[in-house]
Enzyme design. Structure first.
Site, mmCIF file in Angstrom:
data_model
loop_
_atom_site.group_PDB
_atom_site.id
_atom_site.type_symbol
_atom_site.label_atom_id
_atom_site.label_comp_id
_atom_site.label_asym_id
_atom_site.label_seq_id
_atom_site.Cartn_x
_atom_site.Cartn_y
_atom_site.Cartn_z
ATOM 1 N N THR A 161 -5.577 -14.382 -28.639
ATOM 2 C CA THR A 161 -4.569 -15.290 -28.100
ATOM 3 C C THR A 161 -3.242 -14.636 -28.427
ATOM 4 O OG1 THR A 161 -4.345 -16.579 -30.138
ATOM 5 C CG2 THR A 161 -6.018 -17.335 -28.578
ATOM 6 N N HIS A 162 -2.294 -14.732 -27.519
ATOM 7 C CA HIS A 162 -1.013 -14.022 -27.653
ATOM 8 C C HIS A 162 -1.246 -12.516 -27.775
ATOM 9 C CE1 HIS A 162 0.723 -18.032 -28.664
ATOM 10 N NE2 HIS A 162 -0.446 -18.176 -29.287
ATOM 11 N N SER A 283 -3.969 13.085 -13.606
ATOM 12 C CA SER A 283 -2.531 13.306 -13.503
ATOM 13 C C SER A 283 -2.286 14.731 -13.027
ATOM 14 C CB SER A 283 -1.884 13.097 -14.874
ATOM 15 O OG SER A 283 -0.653 13.787 -14.932
ATOM 16 N N LYS A 289 -5.481 13.176 -18.629
ATOM 17 C CA LYS A 289 -5.375 11.786 -18.181
ATOM 18 C C LYS A 289 -6.579 11.301 -17.380
ATOM 19 C CE LYS A 289 -2.462 9.190 -18.700
ATOM 20 N NZ LYS A 289 -1.117 9.043 -18.141
ATOM 21 N N GLU A 296 -4.794 -1.070 -11.808
ATOM 22 C CA GLU A 296 -3.330 -1.215 -11.730
ATOM 23 C C GLU A 296 -2.902 -1.743 -10.366
ATOM 24 O OE1 GLU A 296 -1.333 2.151 -14.252
ATOM 25 O OE2 GLU A 296 -3.191 2.900 -13.398
ATOM 26 N N TYR A 323 5.612 -26.397 18.579
ATOM 27 C CA TYR A 323 5.611 -24.946 18.416
ATOM 28 C C TYR A 323 7.035 -24.403 18.427
ATOM 29 C CZ TYR A 323 4.961 -19.970 19.117
ATOM 30 O OH TYR A 323 5.017 -18.614 18.967
ATOM 31 N N LYS A 331 0.927 -14.771 11.412
ATOM 32 C CA LYS A 331 -0.232 -13.872 11.410
ATOM 33 C C LYS A 331 0.021 -12.624 10.584
ATOM 34 C CE LYS A 331 -0.146 -14.457 15.845
ATOM 35 N NZ LYS A 331 0.628 -15.712 15.732
HETATM 36 N N1 ARG Z 1 2.640 -14.566 20.309
HETATM 37 C C1 ARG Z 1 2.892 -15.943 20.115
HETATM 38 C C2 ARG Z 1 2.606 -16.329 18.657
HETATM 39 O O1 ARG Z 1 1.948 -15.590 18.005
HETATM 40 C C3 ARG Z 1 2.024 -16.748 21.006
HETATM 41 C C4 ARG Z 1 2.586 -18.071 21.349
HETATM 42 C C5 ARG Z 1 3.762 -17.889 22.226
HETATM 43 N N2 ARG Z 1 4.254 -19.129 22.705
HETATM 44 C C6 ARG Z 1 5.374 -19.223 23.375
HETATM 45 N N3 ARG Z 1 5.760 -20.395 23.765
HETATM 46 N N4 ARG Z 1 6.150 -18.184 23.588
HETATM 47 O O2 ARG Z 1 3.068 -17.336 18.185
#
Ligand code: ARG
Length: 462
Positions: A161-162, A283, A289, A296, A323, A331
């Site tokens: 611990t610590h 290394s 090494k 890491e 949206y 993404k």
């Molecule tokens: N490439 C866009 C995205 O990943 C798709 C949706 C686009 N929608 C729009 N109204 N332009 O969000």
């Protein structure tokens, strides 16, 4: 104007082509191309739905579905997008026109890229979660293998611990301590999967599709548990990505803690673990090494993964409902986090499997002072309140320090003088084995408890 530039999913109301700077900023094909298998699948399901809605005849739907299959084959073969393909949806739409002509122009009836991308991203997540689960399970299995070997050998080590030596433990107990966080991670990812399995398709751009698409059937066909309840929410909801990123962040954090233990225990100063050749690097300057680069990099991984969560949450904060293009960046964060884990986890698993533990060094690190608590417990067994016992042993620790010896090297008379309850049998309490054997409660480091824990862990890991 090239053929590609003409192929745009919008533009009728504009008098000029998009500026280069707009394209450069707005295009997401560089990120979202990898959604294509899911976009193809959901589009095939949508084509079938359009038959029920009276937009396609059954024959036309078959043509479109077969065309999409050919598009998929071209994408799998690596057909390169044109610079003018705005995103994966635009690209697939263009390729489908090349394959089947006119019926392709009706596929977008009643749907929008807004419900399309939300659905595709969910399908991508649902496909990625089992991969992450099995990568995590692989790491857990490597931990279990070591735990079993260490337990069978009765290997002991100090618990810290610590990062200060605290108490003797079975090394298997330490190894198993890293199994449970990963079990919680797998549970978190499963829960994220449950929330992801809701289908936005049929939400249109925001108000819902005006065509009578059988959403329940569509959801079942695509493997969702149900269609979304509100089209406005469904097109703007990225909670499922935040869930995955939080769970991924925790995976990275847990991986970093395991990595740090191994890095520290692998230093010459500790010498508990030796890293395998296939997973160590050298290394360019220092010939001696042997560096634990995998661990890491794993230790550093939360920097990226947690930043991905942070980035998404900042994109979501304060967005108006429905949206908004800010969401396109979701993404990048999602893919980066999952990619990072899919690189780190297998490497960690391999590097861990190759680790060799030095039972001798580990045992030698369990110095006598670590039995101080057991010495106090000895007095407690003989009716001394723990607080008083703690003080008595504390004075003995100081005495040992002044003499420059370990606590267990103090002469028996010195110990006996410290409290009348100390008997000749005190030496018996002064062994690592006695200390471990006393720990019979579940979850503790006693041999029987650890054996039970191991069985439970095997069951949980599967
Ligand atoms: N490439 C866009 C995205 O990943 C798709 C949706 C686009 N929608 C729009 N109204 N332009 O969000």
């Amino acid at each position: 104007m090239t053929e590609g530039e003409r192929h745009q999913l919008w533009g009728g109301r504009f008098g000029a082509a998009p500026a280069d700077a707009l394209r450069a900023l707005n295009n997401s094909i560089g990120t979202d191309l990898r959604l294509w298998p899911h976009d193809i699948r959901l589009s095939q399901a949508w084509a079938r739905g359009l038959v029920a809605a009276g937009v396609y005849s059954a024959v036309e739907a078959d043509t479109v579905i077969a065309g999409l299959a050919r598009v998929a084959a071209r994408l799998a073969a690596g057909v390169a997008p044109l610079p003018s393909d705005e995103d994966v949806h635009t690209l697939i739409d263009r390729l489908l026109h090349e394959e089947v002509g006119e019926p392709a122009s009706r596929l977008h009836t009643g749907r929008s890229r807004n419900d399309q991308v939300a659905t595709g991203a969910r399908l991508w997540v649902l496909a990625a979660l089992p991969r992450l689960d099995s990568a995590l399970r692989g790491l857990q299995r490597a931990l279990l293998t070591h735990a079993r070997t260490l337990l069978d050998a009765g290997t002991v080590m100090p618990a810290y611990t610590h990062l200060q030596r605290a108490q003797p433990i079975l090394a298997a107990h330490w190894m198993l301590a890293h199994v449970w966080p990963l079990a919680r991670d797998r549970e978190r990812l499963r829960q994220a999967g449950t929330r992801t399995a809701v289908m936005p398709l049929g939400s249109g751009a925001i108000a819902g599709s005006a065509f009578r698409i059988p959403r329940d059937e569509l959801a079942a066909e695509l493997g969702f548990s149900r269609p979304s309840a509100n089209s406005i929410d469904a097109t703007g909801d990225r909670d499922f990505i935040a869930d995955v990123l939080y769970a991924a962040g925790m995976v990275a954090v847990h991986g970093s803690r395991l990595a740090e233990d191994l890095i520290v225990f692998g230093t010459s100063e500790f010498g508990f673990v030796r890293f395998g050749d296939a997973f160590s690097t050298g290394s360019s300057m220092m010939p001696q090494k042997r560096n634990p680069d995998v661990f890491e990099i794993a230790r550093g991984a939360p920097g990226r993964v947690v930043a991905d969560l942070q980035a998404l949450l900042m994109s979501l904060k304060g967005l108006p409902s429905g949206y908004n293009k800010d969401l396109q960046d979701d993404k990048r964060a999602l893919f980066d986090a999952v990619d990072t884990l899919e690189l780190v986890l297998p490497a960690m698993t391999g590097a861990l499997a190759e680790c060799r533990f030095d039972a001798e060094r580990m045992r030698r690190a369990v110095s006598g002072g670590l039995l101080a608590t057991d010495l106090a417990d000895y007095l407690v067994d003989r009716g001394v309140p723990f607080r008083d016992a703690h003080a008595v042993v504390g004075r003995l620790v100081r005495e040992a320090e002044q003499r420059g010896v370990e606590l267990d090297a103090l002469p028996l008379p010195v110990i006996r003088d410290a409290h009348p309850s100390f008997g000749d049998d005190v030496a018996v309490a002064f062994t690592i084995e006695a200390s471990l054997a006393r720990r019979t409660v579940s979850g503790s480091t006693g041999p029987a408890a650890v054996r039970k824990q191991l069985a439970e862990a095997e069951l949980t890991v599967g």
